[in-house]
Write a protein that holds these residues in place. Structure first.
Motif, PDB file in Angstrom:
ATOM      1  N   MET A   1     -19.860  29.473 -41.431  1.00 53.34           N
ATOM      2  CA  MET A   1     -21.279  29.504 -41.111  1.00 53.34           C
ATOM      3  C   MET A   1     -22.092  29.654 -42.391  1.00 53.34           C
ATOM      4  SD  MET A   1     -21.553  31.806 -37.716  1.00 53.34           S
ATOM      5  CE  MET A   1     -20.995  31.111 -36.187  1.00 53.34           C
ATOM      6  N   HIS A   4     -22.663  32.929 -44.688  1.00 56.92           N
ATOM      7  CA  HIS A   4     -21.774  34.041 -44.338  1.00 56.92           C
ATOM      8  C   HIS A   4     -20.854  34.375 -45.501  1.00 56.92           C
ATOM      9  CE1 HIS A   4     -19.220  36.757 -42.269  1.00 56.92           C
ATOM     10  NE2 HIS A   4     -18.172  36.031 -42.605  1.00 56.92           N
ATOM     11  N   ALA A   8     -19.641  28.896 -47.854  1.00 56.23           N
ATOM     12  CA  ALA A   8     -19.800  27.986 -46.725  1.00 56.23           C
ATOM     13  C   ALA A   8     -18.444  27.665 -46.106  1.00 56.23           C
ATOM     14  CB  ALA A   8     -20.504  26.719 -47.190  1.00 56.23           C
ATOM     15  N   LYS A  10     -15.630  27.844 -43.494  1.00 55.31           N
ATOM     16  CA  LYS A  10     -15.415  28.208 -42.100  1.00 55.31           C
ATOM     17  C   LYS A  10     -13.957  28.630 -41.964  1.00 55.31           C
ATOM     18  CE  LYS A  10     -15.564  26.291 -37.428  1.00 55.31           C
ATOM     19  NZ  LYS A  10     -15.880  25.099 -36.627  1.00 55.31           N
ATOM     20  N   SER A  12     -11.044  29.596 -39.180  1.00 53.85           N
ATOM     21  CA  SER A  12     -10.698  29.493 -37.764  1.00 53.85           C
ATOM     22  C   SER A  12      -9.283  29.974 -37.509  1.00 53.85           C
ATOM     23  CB  SER A  12     -10.795  28.035 -37.288  1.00 53.85           C
ATOM     24  OG  SER A  12     -12.088  27.520 -37.426  1.00 53.85           O
ATOM     25  N   THR A  49      -9.577  18.662 -38.688  1.00 54.55           N
ATOM     26  CA  THR A  49     -10.800  19.246 -39.276  1.00 54.55           C
ATOM     27  C   THR A  49     -10.493  20.278 -40.365  1.00 54.55           C
ATOM     28  OG1 THR A  49     -11.007  21.162 -37.783  1.00 54.55           O
ATOM     29  CG2 THR A  49     -11.902  19.049 -36.995  1.00 54.55           C
ATOM     30  N   ARG A 113     -13.528  23.733 -47.301  1.00 53.47           N
ATOM     31  CA  ARG A 113     -14.618  24.078 -46.386  1.00 53.47           C
ATOM     32  C   ARG A 113     -14.156  24.625 -45.042  1.00 53.47           C
ATOM     33  NH1 ARG A 113     -16.928  25.452 -49.724  1.00 53.47           N
ATOM     34  NH2 ARG A 113     -18.061  24.249 -51.243  1.00 53.47           N
ATOM     35  N   HIS A 114     -12.921  24.297 -44.618  1.00 58.32           N
ATOM     36  CA  HIS A 114     -12.427  24.796 -43.326  1.00 58.32           C
ATOM     37  C   HIS A 114     -10.992  25.281 -43.498  1.00 58.32           C
ATOM     38  CE1 HIS A 114     -11.618  24.088 -38.736  1.00 58.32           C
ATOM     39  NE2 HIS A 114     -11.721  25.362 -39.049  1.00 58.32           N
ATOM     40  N   GLN A 133     -14.777  32.979 -38.067  1.00 54.21           N
ATOM     41  CA  GLN A 133     -15.912  32.566 -37.241  1.00 54.21           C
ATOM     42  C   GLN A 133     -15.500  32.034 -35.873  1.00 54.21           C
ATOM     43  OE1 GLN A 133     -16.002  30.779 -40.580  1.00 54.21           O
ATOM     44  NE2 GLN A 133     -16.822  32.695 -41.327  1.00 54.21           N
ATOM     45  N   ARG A 134     -14.267  31.514 -35.770  1.00 53.49           N
ATOM     46  CA  ARG A 134     -13.860  30.830 -34.535  1.00 53.49           C
ATOM     47  C   ARG A 134     -12.438  31.209 -34.169  1.00 53.49           C
ATOM     48  NH1 ARG A 134     -12.287  24.641 -34.270  1.00 53.49           N
ATOM     49  NH2 ARG A 134     -12.419  24.237 -32.043  1.00 53.49           N
ATOM     50  N   GLU A 178     -16.632  32.196 -30.493  1.00 61.14           N
ATOM     51  CA  GLU A 178     -17.243  32.354 -31.810  1.00 61.14           C
ATOM     52  C   GLU A 178     -17.418  33.845 -32.035  1.00 61.14           C
ATOM     53  OE1 GLU A 178     -20.973  30.283 -31.838  1.00 61.14           O
ATOM     54  OE2 GLU A 178     -20.001  28.319 -32.021  1.00 61.14           O
ATOM     55  N   GLN A 182     -19.749  40.709 -37.274  1.00 63.35           N
ATOM     56  CA  GLN A 182     -18.709  40.832 -38.283  1.00 63.35           C
ATOM     57  C   GLN A 182     -18.547  42.293 -38.641  1.00 63.35           C
ATOM     58  OE1 GLN A 182     -16.980  38.298 -39.259  1.00 63.35           O
ATOM     59  NE2 GLN A 182     -18.180  36.684 -38.327  1.00 63.35           N
TER      60      GLN A 182
END
Length: 187
Positions: A1, A4, A8, A10, A12, A49, A113-114, A133-134, A178, A182
């Protein structure tokens, strides 16, 4: 996010558990999970992803015993302060150590990024650090009684927002969340 933890990136979690919340047996065995992952339940789409994985040493050693390396050529960071077993041909393995926020910062510096985080202790550490985040949790219709739990102690409640729940013909039930609040990174 965006914004955060100053990056940047993410982070998961995509994980299978027994109905009673275990990601593996006490000895690390995953024999209660459907063979080959069972029917398609979004894993391939999720992996498409992902830029890199962060897993613990025990998870790495468990995955090494699989018939085939499941992560292809994606970069895999194995958290360990010890030397690792040799990587399979074609696997991009790197040993890392340090707190989760430092790991994410290093990966962000490389343009990652992920990040997909896997393994009980690793998932718990990244959750406690406020970096996830996920969460996508697929429950397998089996009770195994004991094992390695998905979740552990947290310094305070971590609120989640339900995104979706999907059911599959084999009995898999997958819920996606989600993370809303935090943990305090200073803890």
């Amino acid at each position: 996010m965006a914004g955060h933890a100053g990056s940047a990136v993410k982070v998961s979690v995509f994980v299978g558990t027994s109905l009673d919340g275990f990601i593996a047996r006490v000895d690390g065995a995953l024999d209660f999970l459907p063979p080959g992952g069972g029917e398609p339940h979004g894993y391939e789409e999720f992996m498409a992803t992902v830029d890199a994985l962060v897993i613990g040493r025990k998870t790495y050693e468990t995955v090494l015993a699989f018939d085939a390396w499941p992560y292809g050529a994606k970069p895999v960071c194995v958290l360990s302060t010890h030397l690792l077993a040799p990587a399979p041909a074609g696997a991009a393995i790197e040993r890392m150590s340090g707190p989760p926020v430092e790991i994410v910062s290093r990966l962000a510096g490389r343009g990652i990024r992920h990040v997909y985080v896997d393994g009980g202790i690793t998932i718990q550490g990244f959750l406690r650090a406020g970096l996830v985040q996920r969460l996508v949790i697929t429950r397998v219709p089996v009770l195994i009684g004991s094992g390695i739990p998905l979740f552990g102690a947290v310094p305070h409640d971590i609120a989640l927002r339900h995104v979706a729940t999907r059911t599959y013909a084999s009995g898999l039930v997958q819920s996606e969340y989600e993370v809303v609040t935090q943990p305090d990174p200073g803890r």
